[in-house]
Every structure is written in C-alpha cells, then in structure tokens.
Design an enzyme around this catalytic site. Structure first.
Site, short mmCIF file in Angstrom:
data_model
loop_
_atom_site.label_atom_id
_atom_site.label_comp_id
_atom_site.label_asym_id
_atom_site.label_seq_id
_atom_site.Cartn_x
_atom_site.Cartn_y
_atom_site.Cartn_z
N ASP A 1 0.85 -1.19 0.00
CA ASP A 1 0.00 0.00 0.00
C ASP A 1 0.89 1.24 0.00
O ASP A 1 2.03 1.20 0.49
CB ASP A 1 -0.94 0.02 1.22
N LEU B 1 -17.62 -9.72 -1.35
CA LEU B 1 -17.75 -9.85 0.11
C LEU B 1 -18.60 -8.75 0.74
O LEU B 1 -18.54 -7.60 0.31
CB LEU B 1 -16.36 -9.88 0.78
N ALA C 1 -36.64 -2.94 4.78
CA ALA C 1 -36.89 -1.51 4.54
C ALA C 1 -36.34 -0.69 5.70
O ALA C 1 -36.07 -1.21 6.77
CB ALA C 1 -38.38 -1.28 4.39
N GLY C 2 -36.17 0.62 5.47
CA GLY C 2 -35.66 1.49 6.53
C GLY C 2 -35.11 2.78 5.97
O GLY C 2 -35.68 3.35 5.02
N CYS D 1 -20.09 1.04 -1.87
CA CYS D 1 -20.24 0.38 -3.18
C CYS D 1 -21.55 0.64 -3.92
O CYS D 1 -21.52 0.97 -5.11
CB CYS D 1 -20.05 -1.12 -3.01
N LYS E 1 -23.52 -0.20 8.41
CA LYS E 1 -24.12 -1.49 8.76
C LYS E 1 -23.45 -2.01 10.03
O LYS E 1 -22.37 -1.54 10.39
CB LYS E 1 -23.99 -2.49 7.60
P1 NAD Z 1 -10.31 1.30 0.15
O1 NAD Z 1 -10.42 2.72 -0.24
O2 NAD Z 1 -10.69 0.88 1.53
O3 NAD Z 1 -8.80 0.81 -0.08
C1 NAD Z 1 -8.04 1.09 -1.21
C2 NAD Z 1 -6.56 1.05 -0.81
O4 NAD Z 1 -5.75 1.18 -1.98
C3 NAD Z 1 -6.14 2.18 0.13
O5 NAD Z 1 -5.52 1.62 1.27
C4 NAD Z 1 -5.14 2.99 -0.71
O6 NAD Z 1 -4.11 3.58 0.07
C5 NAD Z 1 -4.60 1.92 -1.63
N1 NAD Z 1 -3.97 2.42 -2.87
C6 NAD Z 1 -4.40 3.37 -3.74
N2 NAD Z 1 -3.54 3.48 -4.77
C7 NAD Z 1 -2.55 2.58 -4.56
C8 NAD Z 1 -1.37 2.21 -5.29
N3 NAD Z 1 -1.04 2.79 -6.45
N4 NAD Z 1 -0.58 1.25 -4.79
C9 NAD Z 1 -0.89 0.65 -3.61
N5 NAD Z 1 -1.99 0.95 -2.88
C10 NAD Z 1 -2.80 1.90 -3.36
O7 NAD Z 1 -11.14 0.48 -0.93
P2 NAD Z 1 -12.04 -0.86 -0.72
O8 NAD Z 1 -13.31 -0.54 -0.02
O9 NAD Z 1 -11.17 -1.95 -0.20
O10 NAD Z 1 -12.43 -1.15 -2.24
C11 NAD Z 1 -11.46 -1.56 -3.18
C12 NAD Z 1 -12.19 -2.01 -4.45
O11 NAD Z 1 -12.98 -3.18 -4.16
C13 NAD Z 1 -13.16 -0.98 -5.02
O12 NAD Z 1 -13.14 -1.08 -6.41
C14 NAD Z 1 -14.50 -1.42 -4.48
O13 NAD Z 1 -15.58 -1.01 -5.30
C15 NAD Z 1 -14.35 -2.94 -4.51
N6 NAD Z 1 -15.18 -3.67 -3.53
C16 NAD Z 1 -15.33 -3.19 -2.27
C17 NAD Z 1 -16.09 -3.89 -1.34
C18 NAD Z 1 -16.28 -3.38 0.07
O14 NAD Z 1 -17.12 -3.93 0.77
N7 NAD Z 1 -15.56 -2.36 0.52
C19 NAD Z 1 -16.68 -5.12 -1.71
C20 NAD Z 1 -16.47 -5.60 -3.00
C21 NAD Z 1 -15.72 -4.86 -3.91
#
Ligand code: NAD
Length: 424
Positions: free
Chosen positions: A30, A157, A256-257, A264, A324
């Site tokens: 990261d 997830l 509902a709510g 997302c 949630k």
């Molecule tokens: P997030 O914002 O929590 O985490 C993203 C991470 O990427 C951050 O820690 C950021 O510092 C890091 N990052 C950014 N650019 C980077 C780079 N160049 N190199 C290394 N690290 C880098 O995002 P998230 O909620 O984990 O979501 C990630 C993806 O997964 C999104 O596309 C989201 O739509 C998808 N997604 C999320 C969920 C969820 O429940 N949060 C579920 C399914 C899919």
C-alpha cells in the site's frame, strides 16, 4: 503460491489475510505507510470480525506488508489489484488509482523474468481490465500472454461478514484474457468448495455491477413498499417475511428502513448508469433505485417532526453510525445525512456506535457529542434515533420511557407507546 495484494483497504486486507490462511505466501502493498505499519504489527486498519486474529496468526510468517511494490512484484506469481474505484462528479468511475497501480506494477515487471498474472479485484467498468494491457506493455516492455497474464476476479464480500464470505463464497468469477491466466488464478481457488464461473474480462466486470445493482434494487423496492405500508398502518417486515419465502424472490435484502449506505452500491449504480448512457440506453430502473434511496434517511426526521413538532433545541441521541453493523465503515452511511438534517433543524445530537466513532469523529468534528457507552448515550436524552441494527441495541428494556424513532426495525415496537418505525 506467492501473491502480492496491491491496495490493502477493506477488500485488500481481507483478501491478503484469507489467502495467507489458505497457505499462500502473501505480501500486502500500500502507498499508505500507516496501514503497512499497522498490518505488520498484526493489527487491521479496518474493523472486521476475526480479522485481527487472522493477521496476528500469519504476520511475520506467510504474510507481510510493504510500501515497496517492486520488491513484492519480483517474487509474486499472482498480483491482485484491490485499490479504490471512487465516483467522479458525473457518476463515472475514477480510474486513476487503478491506472497508477498498473503503471507501478509494469515498472516492476521490467526487471522480472518470470511469468506472473495481474488480477483486477477492484470493481471496474466493462473494458477497463483489457485497457490496462497496453499500459502495462508500454511501461514494462513485456508482452501480454507471453510474459504476463491478465485476469479479472470481482469481489462480492459483504463488510461485517467478510472473512466468512471470502472463504465460502456463493461463487467465484474468473474472467481472463487467455487459458494460462485462468489456470493460474484457478489454482489459487482449488481448495474452495464453490462453483467457478470462467468468463471473459468484460463479462466478469459486468457480473459485479449487475450483482450490486440488483441488491440495491431489492432494498429500494422494499423501501418503496414500506413507504406505502406506513400510512396504511401496515408492517412491511411482516409482508416481506411472507413475500421472501417465495424461492423466486428470497428474503435477503428486503429490509426496509433508512436506505443503503457503504462505499459500493451508490457508486456502482452511478457507474452502471454512466455506462448505460454512454451506450445510448436510458437506465430508468437504476436511476430510480438511487433516487428512492436518497429519500429514505429524510423519512425518519419527517416522522420525528410530525410527532414532536419543531426539532429546534431538542436533545436527540443517535444510536448507530456505521452504514451497517459489525463494521466501522462510515462511507455513505445514512447516519451522516440524518445527523446533518437534525443539526440543520436545530437539534442537539449525542451519538454512540460500538465501533465506528473514531471514523465518525473525523466527519462530524465537534458538531455533535459522542458518548463512550450505550448506557451513557441513552441516559442523557429522552428522544432516541436508531440508525444501525447493532445487536446490542435490540434490548427492548433499554428504551423504558424513551421516545424511539427506529430506522432499522431494531425493536419490535408493537407493544410500545412513543415508538415510530420508518416503514412500519
Ligand atoms: P479502500 O479505499 O478501503 O482501499 C483502497 C486502498 O488502496 C487504500 O488503502 C489505498 O491507500 C490503496 N492504494 C491506492 N492506490 C494505490 C497504489 N497505487 N498502490 C498501492 N496501494 C494503493 O477500498 P475498498 O473498499 O477496499 O475497495 C477496493 C475495491 O474493491 C473498489 O473497487 C470497491 O468497489 C471494490 N469492492 C469493495 C467492497 C467493500 O465492501 N468495501 C466489496 C467488494 C468490492
């Protein structure tokens, strides 16, 4: 297998910890140094039940974290991209993190002489993953299919149950550019007892959007029915419990709510709407799903005004801030809108959430008070808003002599005076 996870937010850190649990050697990468340090100390940067324990179990053994992407890529067979894909103001997806991660990976690939597969796990609009190929080829001088492979493995997830779901998913979708990329990703999932769906890259991308759009549609549908039920004196939960028994419908996501939140649903719907419009399709259903959702948080404030009159100077306790239960995620949480509307009406707000208060403090600064315990939050005010369905809020006896506005059907409410549910 040796795996790099690029981007260790909610999805990345769960992915990394779970793949380590399945016996792989995982390096989390990261750009955020603090997250990397936390993970290396065995602590999760996010709250997710069981995640700290899993990190502690594997850190320093087959799991580590670094800001040095080059070092990680050199020793990885599979490189998962899990960076954020937020919305731009026009609803389209901001791909800057994905492109920047792809470039960083490509720079590292220049010095690498063994084959690796780059797997996009982030949610990206159809055609995005294949558009990364030219970026990576140009930057690395390597050739797709020969030196590296490309796959798309969307993540489904749910926060709050992420570990359980990651390890036992309903299905695993693998989109790939070729057979070799597919087989590399498949070998990682061989111990999972779930159906594997092998498709092309664009189909994998579209499956994720369709899935989120449908879940959000179910919630907005339940809210619309609930809005009709309320003035009729009907309880939408009684109705949905019966309707959901029909196997063709299913009971999940019919609660509902005050509407859905989280990082997302809204952004993925907006992205899909944008994709539709780009292709001259008017997505009437999708647009109304977000519109219905945007109205729901206002309903609970309207109910309070109807019952109590002006909210000016009224002292209100808000229980639940996260979007949630079992999560500390405040992204798009309906509590933000509800609290801001309460403040604009002149109410004085005290809030409590078992886990999300640190994140909430960054949003509300000093505009509201925070109570450190549920009991303290309940003791200071008579008017209570329940905005997240945390289990600990479910005890009816907590609300003796309180005026309760329930946004999540946490209480039964039937035998209570001074109780209003949003859609029941
Ligand atoms: P997030 O914002 O929590 O985490 C993203 C991470 O990427 C951050 O820690 C950021 O510092 C890091 N990052 C950014 N650019 C980077 C780079 N160049 N190199 C290394 N690290 C880098 O995002 P998230 O909620 O984990 O979501 C990630 C993806 O997964 C999104 O596309 C989201 O739509 C998808 N997604 C999320 C969920 C969820 O429940 N949060 C579920 C399914 C899919």
């Amino acid at each position: 297998m040796n795996i790099s996870i690029v981007g260790v937010g909610y999805v990345g850190v769960v992915t990394g910890a779970c793949f380590a649990e399945f016996g792989n050697k995982v390096i989390c990468v990261d750009i955020n140094k603090k997250k990397v340090e936390l993970i290396n100390s065995g602590k999760s940067p996010i709250y997710e039940p069981g995640l700290d324990a899993l990190l502690k179990k594997h850190i320093g053994k087959n799991l580590s974290a670094t800001t040095d992407i080059n070092k990680a890529i050199q020793i990885s067979d599979l490189i998962f991209i899990c960076v954020g894909t937020p919305s731009l103001p026009d609803g389209s997806t901001d791909l800057k993190y994905i492109k920047s991660a792809a470039k960083d990976i490509a720079t590292a690939l220049k010095q690498k002489n063994t084959y690796s597969v780059i797997v996009v796990k982030s949610t990206v609009p159809p055609k995005t993953t294949e558009s990364l190929i030219s970026i990576i080829e140009q930057e690395s001088g390597k050739s797709c299919g020969k030196d590296f492979g490309i796959a798309m493995n969307p993540e489904f997830l749910p926060e709050g149950r992420a570990l359980e779901d990651f390890m036992n998913p309903d299905r695993t979708v693998i989109g790939s550019i070729d057979k070799k990329s597919y087989e590399s990703v498949l070998s990682l999932y061989k111990s999972f007892k779930t159906p594997i769906i092998h498709v092309d890259l664009r189909t994998a991308e579209m499956i994720k959007y369709t899935s989120n759009a449908f879940l959000a549609t179910k919630i907005s549908f339940a809210n619309e029915i609930g809005n009709i039920c309320k003035p009729l004196g009907l309880d939408v939960y009684e109705i949905m419990n019966a309707v959901g028994m029909d196997k063709r419908i299913g009971r999940l996501f019919l609660n509902a709510g005050i509407g859905y939140g989280g990082s997302c649903f809204k952004k993925d719907l907006n992205s899909l709407i944008h994709t539709a419009k780009n292709n001259n399709i008017e997505p009437k259903i999708l647009k109304s799903v977000n519109e219905t959702n945007d109205c729901q948080p206002h309903k609970i404030v309207e109910l309070a005004k109807k019952k109590l009159g002006s909210l000016e100077g009224k002292k209100i306790t808000v229980l639940g801030l996260a979007f949630k239960p079992d999560s500390d995620d405040m992204r798009e949480a309906p509590s933000i809108l509800v609290i801001n509307v309460l403040l604009s009406e002149g109410a004085l707000v005290t809030a409590y959430d078992p886990i999300a208060m640190e994140n909430a403090k960054k949003i509300f600064n000093n505009k509201i008070n925070f109570s450190s315990t549920l009991e303290a939050a309940l003791s200071v005010n008579k008017i209570i808003f329940i905005l997240t369905e945390w289990k600990e809020f479910k005890k009816e006896s907590l609300y003796y002599e309180k005026i309760v506005f329930d946004g999540r059907k946490v209480l039964n409410g039937k035998s209570r005076d001074n109780y209003e549910g949003v859609c029941w």
